[in-house]
Design an enzyme around this catalytic site. Structure first.
Site, short mmCIF file in Angstrom:
data_model
loop_
_atom_site.label_atom_id
_atom_site.label_comp_id
_atom_site.label_asym_id
_atom_site.label_seq_id
_atom_site.Cartn_x
_atom_site.Cartn_y
_atom_site.Cartn_z
N HIS A 72 0.84 -1.20 0.00
CA HIS A 72 0.00 0.00 0.00
C HIS A 72 0.88 1.25 0.00
CE1 HIS A 72 -4.17 -1.64 1.37
NE2 HIS A 72 -3.61 -2.38 0.44
N TYR A 201 -9.40 5.44 7.19
CA TYR A 201 -9.57 5.81 8.60
C TYR A 201 -10.59 6.94 8.67
CZ TYR A 201 -5.20 3.31 9.81
OH TYR A 201 -4.23 2.36 10.02
N PRO A 292 -4.42 0.40 18.53
CA PRO A 292 -4.11 -0.13 17.20
C PRO A 292 -4.20 0.90 16.06
CG PRO A 292 -6.27 -0.91 17.96
CD PRO A 292 -5.65 -0.20 19.11
N LYS A 296 0.98 -0.22 14.94
CA LYS A 296 2.38 -0.29 15.35
C LYS A 296 2.74 -1.48 16.24
CE LYS A 296 4.04 3.29 13.33
NZ LYS A 296 3.72 2.70 12.02
N TYR A 384 3.82 6.63 9.92
CA TYR A 384 2.96 5.50 9.57
C TYR A 384 3.77 4.39 8.91
CZ TYR A 384 -1.23 2.91 8.37
OH TYR A 384 -2.19 1.92 8.29
P1 RFL Z 1 1.57 -11.67 21.51
O1 RFL Z 1 1.21 -11.70 20.08
O2 RFL Z 1 0.51 -11.34 22.50
O3 RFL Z 1 2.22 -13.07 21.85
C1 RFL Z 1 2.48 -13.48 23.17
C2 RFL Z 1 2.53 -15.00 23.21
O4 RFL Z 1 2.87 -15.41 24.53
C3 RFL Z 1 2.03 -16.47 24.93
N1 RFL Z 1 1.96 -16.46 26.41
C4 RFL Z 1 2.64 -17.32 27.20
N2 RFL Z 1 3.47 -18.32 26.91
C5 RFL Z 1 3.99 -19.01 27.95
N3 RFL Z 1 3.70 -18.74 29.26
C6 RFL Z 1 2.87 -17.74 29.58
N4 RFL Z 1 2.60 -17.47 30.87
C7 RFL Z 1 2.29 -16.97 28.54
N5 RFL Z 1 1.46 -15.91 28.49
C8 RFL Z 1 1.26 -15.63 27.21
C9 RFL Z 1 0.71 -16.16 24.26
O5 RFL Z 1 -0.10 -17.33 24.12
C10 RFL Z 1 1.17 -15.61 22.92
O6 RFL Z 1 1.29 -16.62 21.95
O7 RFL Z 1 2.75 -10.64 21.79
P2 RFL Z 1 3.98 -10.15 20.84
O8 RFL Z 1 4.73 -11.30 20.29
O9 RFL Z 1 4.69 -9.12 21.64
O10 RFL Z 1 3.26 -9.46 19.58
C11 RFL Z 1 2.52 -8.29 19.74
C12 RFL Z 1 1.42 -8.22 18.65
O11 RFL Z 1 0.70 -9.44 18.65
C13 RFL Z 1 0.49 -7.04 18.87
O12 RFL Z 1 1.22 -5.90 19.24
C14 RFL Z 1 -0.32 -6.70 17.60
O13 RFL Z 1 -1.27 -7.70 17.31
C15 RFL Z 1 -1.03 -5.37 17.75
N6 RFL Z 1 -1.87 -5.00 16.61
C16 RFL Z 1 -1.32 -4.48 15.46
N7 RFL Z 1 0.02 -4.38 15.31
C17 RFL Z 1 0.56 -3.94 14.15
O14 RFL Z 1 1.79 -3.85 14.05
N8 RFL Z 1 -0.20 -3.58 13.06
C18 RFL Z 1 -1.56 -3.63 13.12
O15 RFL Z 1 -2.22 -3.37 12.11
C19 RFL Z 1 -2.17 -4.08 14.36
N9 RFL Z 1 -3.51 -4.17 14.47
C20 RFL Z 1 -3.26 -5.13 16.70
C21 RFL Z 1 -4.07 -4.70 15.60
C22 RFL Z 1 -3.88 -5.69 17.82
C23 RFL Z 1 -5.26 -5.81 17.87
N10 RFL Z 1 -5.81 -6.41 19.01
C24 RFL Z 1 -6.78 -7.42 18.97
C25 RFL Z 1 -5.21 -6.17 20.30
C26 RFL Z 1 -5.44 -4.78 15.66
C27 RFL Z 1 -6.05 -5.30 16.79
C28 RFL Z 1 -7.55 -5.33 16.82
C1 PHB Z 2 -6.08 -4.35 10.43
O1 PHB Z 2 -6.16 -4.55 9.21
O2 PHB Z 2 -6.40 -5.20 11.26
C2 PHB Z 2 -5.60 -3.03 10.91
C3 PHB Z 2 -5.16 -2.09 9.98
C4 PHB Z 2 -4.73 -0.85 10.42
C5 PHB Z 2 -4.76 -0.56 11.76
C6 PHB Z 2 -5.19 -1.49 12.69
C7 PHB Z 2 -5.62 -2.74 12.26
O3 PHB Z 2 -4.36 0.68 12.18
#
Ligand code: RFL
Ligand code: PHB
Length: 403
Positions: A72, A201, A292, A296, A384
């Site tokens: 993108h 957005y 989110p 990031k 971004y």
């Molecule tokens: P994770 O992905 O939470 O992974 C942690 C892992 O640790 C395990 N765990 C354990 N294992 C052993 N013993 C324990 N006691 C444990 N406790 C937990 C868990 O099962 C899991 O597998 O953390 P990590 O690796 O730091 O990664 C972070 C990302 O997952 C998170 O920041 C992103 O998903 C955030 N996020 C977004 N990030 C982006 O860069 N771009 C995006 O577009 C974006 N969109 C989003 C998002 C997060 C969202 N939600 C649902 C919070 C959109 C949403 C809606």
């Molecule tokens: C997504 O596609 O899940 C998404 C995209 C952009 C954001 C957050 C989540 O800022």
């Protein structure tokens, strides 16, 4: 069992770190509480920065990303029903982002781990960390009813916001910075083509909305909802009506189809400092959370473990501790800039319950400034697409990075 580095958590932070260390010949074992299917089925991030794409290339796990990822070159912003676009390459020296789901990233990392014999223990119950402030830390867990122990030189907590690692650090060692927003995002997936080629957005009087995607045939949509509302309050018909309204003109291009993976995510800004205690290092969501809006979270997990892997590799190759000693400061410098951007973009695009008429007019003025100023758009675009890893170095170096 003995290893050099015990990694807690097989999310993006843990698995990128495992691959980085494995490639450098540093022994590591990943302990994950859940099974593989659970981790790779979680619908979370969608936007991958260039820095993370480059790391996937460097690690040789980018074949599918290169085939299926959607590059993108800009995003759209809707304010008061009118849409404007911010293009990235022309404002950032040619940079862009790639839309590729976190679950796809995880599948690629797990497949490669299996092929390369990177050790991961799934279903590790009751993981506990011991002697983190001593010379010989170790971890224990239960696996199919059997007590296990892993001795190591270092423990890296990649276990997310609710994990055991940060909780193992004495409370008086950590400084916590936190802001909880009075709303969440209700998100859905649907097997229908996206309503636009790029993300949209929206700031609307009824609240924020985001139109995103996973592929040319799968869309991802979010609406801002009050913190106390759940998915039972949002049957599909209500969701689609609200989405269409908030999208303005683009709403007429919405393709309504049955939703799946409907969930509500709370919004939070959070940083725990420092990201190290003794022989425990924190990375990713274990140390910090961003709302989110700025896309990031996963990208910060990647930059943390890139920095940490360099420090650990230097420790084993050259016997130097300088990288490990500097890790927290180096990682936090990038984290705080992403925290700032994510907070700012959230403030710009969401309706806050306590907003007064002047807050409202100031928000509208700022959106109008972003629509009409190249300088404002450049600030947006460089954040971004993701700041270069060496951001914070003298400005001349940065000019080179963008050239
Ligand atoms: P994770 O992905 O939470 O992974 C942690 C892992 O640790 C395990 N765990 C354990 N294992 C052993 N013993 C324990 N006691 C444990 N406790 C937990 C868990 O099962 C899991 O597998 O953390 P990590 O690796 O730091 O990664 C972070 C990302 O997952 C998170 O920041 C992103 O998903 C955030 N996020 C977004 N990030 C982006 O860069 N771009 C995006 O577009 C974006 N969109 C989003 C998002 C997060 C969202 N939600 C649902 C919070 C959109 C949403 C809606
Ligand atoms: C997504 O596609 O899940 C998404 C995209 C952009 C954001 C957050 C989540 O800022």
């Amino acid at each position: 069992m003995r290893t050099q580095v015990a990694i807690i958590g097989a999310g993006p932070a843990g698995m990128f770190l495992a691959h980085l260390l494995h490639r450098a010949g540093v022994a590591a074992v990943v302990l994950e509480r859940r099974d593989r299917h659970y981790v790779e089925s979680r619908v979370r991030a969608g936007v991958v920065e260039q820095v993370a794409v480059d790391l996937m290339t460097e690690l040789g796990v980018d074949a599918r990303l290169k085939r299926e990822g959607l590059v993108h070159h800009g995003v759209n912003i809707v304010s008061d029903g009118a849409m404007f676009r911010i293009g990235f390459p022309e404002l950032t020296g040619g940079r862009s982002v790639t839309v590729y789901g976190q679950s796809e990233v995880m599948k690629d990392l797990f497949d490669a781990a299996q092929a390369r014999d990177v050790p991961i223990v799934f279903d590790a119950e009751a993981v506990a960390l011991h002697d983190l402030d001593g010379e010989r830390p170790y971890t224990t867990w239960r696996e199919h009813g059997v007590e296990r122990r892993l001795d190591c030189d270092y423990v890296v907590g990649c276990d997310g916001y609710h994990g055991v690692s940060r909780a193992s650090i004495p409370a008086d060692v950590l400084k916590i910075y936190e802001k909880v927003y009075p709303f969440g995002w209700l998100g859905i997936l649907t097997d229908a083509p996206p309503c636009d080629d790029e993300l949209i957005y929206c700031n609307h009087a009824r609240g924020f909305a985001l139109a995103s995607m996973r592929s040319p045939t799968r869309s991802r949509y979010y609406v801002q909802v009050p913190a106390d509302e759940g998915i039972e309050d949002w049957p599909d018909a209500r969701f689609w009506d609200e989405m269409q309204l908030r999208l303005g003109d683009a709403g007429s291009r919405l393709v309504r189809a049955p939703s799946f993976d409907k969930s509500v995510a709370p919004l939070r800004s959070f940083v725990a400092e420092p990201m190290r205690w003794g022989r425990l290092f924190l990375a990713g969501d274990a140390a910090h959370i961003v709302p989110p809006t700025g896309a990031k979270g996963m990208n910060l997990a990647v930059s943390d473990v890139k920095f940490l892997s360099e420090a650990l590799i230097a420790r084993y190759r050259e016997g130097t501790d300088a990288g490990l000693d500097g890790y927290s400061t180096r990682a936090l410098a990038r984290v705080w800039k992403a925290e700032r951007f994510s907070w700012w973009f959230t403030s710009l695009t969401h309706r806050f319950p306590e907003m007064t008429p002047i807050d409202q007019r100031l928000q509208t003025a700022e959106l109008d400034y972003l629509r009409s100023s190249r300088a404002a758009q450049q600030v947006f675009a460089e954040n971004y697409v993701g700041l270069p890893l060496q951001h914070g170095e003298p400005i001349l170096d940065r000019a080179v990075a963008y050239a």
